[in-house]
Design an enzyme around this catalytic site. Structure first.
Site, PDB file in Angstrom:
ATOM      1  N   GLU A   1       0.828  -1.203   0.000  1.00 56.74           N
ATOM      2  CA  GLU A   1       0.000   0.000   0.000  1.00 56.74           C
ATOM      3  C   GLU A   1       0.866   1.259   0.000  1.00 56.74           C
ATOM      4  O   GLU A   1       2.095   1.194  -0.080  1.00 56.74           O
ATOM      5  CB  GLU A   1      -0.952  -0.037   1.206  1.00 56.74           C
ATOM      6  CG  GLU A   1      -2.360  -0.507   0.845  1.00 56.74           C
ATOM      7  CD  GLU A   1      -3.118   0.554   0.056  1.00 56.74           C
ATOM      8  OE1 GLU A   1      -2.546   1.614  -0.278  1.00 56.74           O
ATOM      9  OE2 GLU A   1      -4.313   0.334  -0.198  1.00 56.74           O
ATOM     10  N   HIS A   2       0.213   2.394   0.113  1.00 51.92           N
ATOM     11  CA  HIS A   2       0.833   3.702  -0.111  1.00 51.92           C
ATOM     12  C   HIS A   2       1.973   4.013   0.862  1.00 51.92           C
ATOM     13  O   HIS A   2       2.018   3.526   1.988  1.00 51.92           O
ATOM     14  CB  HIS A   2      -0.240   4.793   0.024  1.00 51.92           C
ATOM     15  CG  HIS A   2      -0.868   4.830   1.398  1.00 51.92           C
ATOM     16  ND1 HIS A   2      -0.341   5.551   2.433  1.00 51.92           N
ATOM     17  CD2 HIS A   2      -1.965   4.191   1.884  1.00 51.92           C
ATOM     18  CE1 HIS A   2      -1.086   5.386   3.511  1.00 51.92           C
ATOM     19  NE2 HIS A   2      -2.079   4.568   3.215  1.00 51.92           N
TER      20      HIS A   2
END
Length: 219
Positions: A140-141
């Protein structure tokens, strides 16, 4: 005129899983399939799944304009040793990325990565050299992943996480999201066991297992 030759370094299970992806990648570039081989330090067969299996010295002896390998071995330390040997012998690296991998915004990948089917990398991610992400994994980010890091199948790495060099994350492990300015950190050479749920930092060289993940060993 000599042509380039491409290799999967490692002819065991990991390498055999990567070979079909590599074959499709090169077919789309119109590279003859006999220019794609396995390289293995202890070859036990001359041909596996339709591709020649060569020792490293035999690979170096082939008449080729350039040689390229992707290292399909799960152990990050072994992978680094092989990478250094390749560099000393003038062998370059290539990456193998499945067609259905999803890479979103501002993702930077280091050389020699393997991204298996159904891997997703979302946004603002930095990935080091020779990363391996097995099937159904995601990052994820706002994550940073170091060199020679390995994800087994189904790893869930949530946002704001730092994973240092040589870490190994086992199948189905979940890494909790960190905080902006205070990412959750998995230290260099750490091992996260299969199915572990990591909710706090993991020290360098440590092994953690369970839900929530607990320390069982530390170098």
């Amino acid at each position: 005129m000599s042509s380039d030759i491409f290799a999967i370094y490692g002819a065991s299970g990991c390498g055999r899983g990567v070979m079909p992806l590599a074959r499709e990648k090169l077919r789309s570039r119109h590279v003859p399939l006999d220019h794609l081989v396995f390289v293995d330090d202890h070859p036990v067969s001359g041909v596996i799944n339709g591709h020649r299996v060569l020792g490293f010295s035999d690979f170096l002896s082939i008449d080729a304009a350039q040689r390229h390998v992707v290292i399909a071995i799960a152990d990050g330390g072994v992978r680094e040793n092989i990478a250094q040997k390749c560099i000393r012998n003038g062998v370059g690296f290539w990456s193998v990325v499945a067609d259905n991998v999803v890479v979103m915004d501002d993702v930077v990948l280091g050389e020699g990565c393997i991204l298996s089917p159904f891997v997703t990398l979302t946004s603002n991610i930095r990935v080091g050299r020779h990363f391996q992400a097995n099937i159904n994994s995601y990052v994820e980010h706002d994550c940073f992943i170091g060199d020679f890091v390995t994800f087994a199948p189904g790893v869930k790495c949530n946002g704001n996480v730092v994973i240092e060099d040589h870490a190994y994350v086992g199948a189905g492990a979940v890494i909790k999201q960190g905080k902006v300015g205070k990412p959750l950190r998995i230290g260099k050479g750490a091992i996260v066991g299969m199915g572990a749920v990591v909710t706090r930092d993991v020290p360098a060289g440590a092994t953690v297992v369970g839900n929530p993940a607990r320390l069982i060993n530390r170098k």
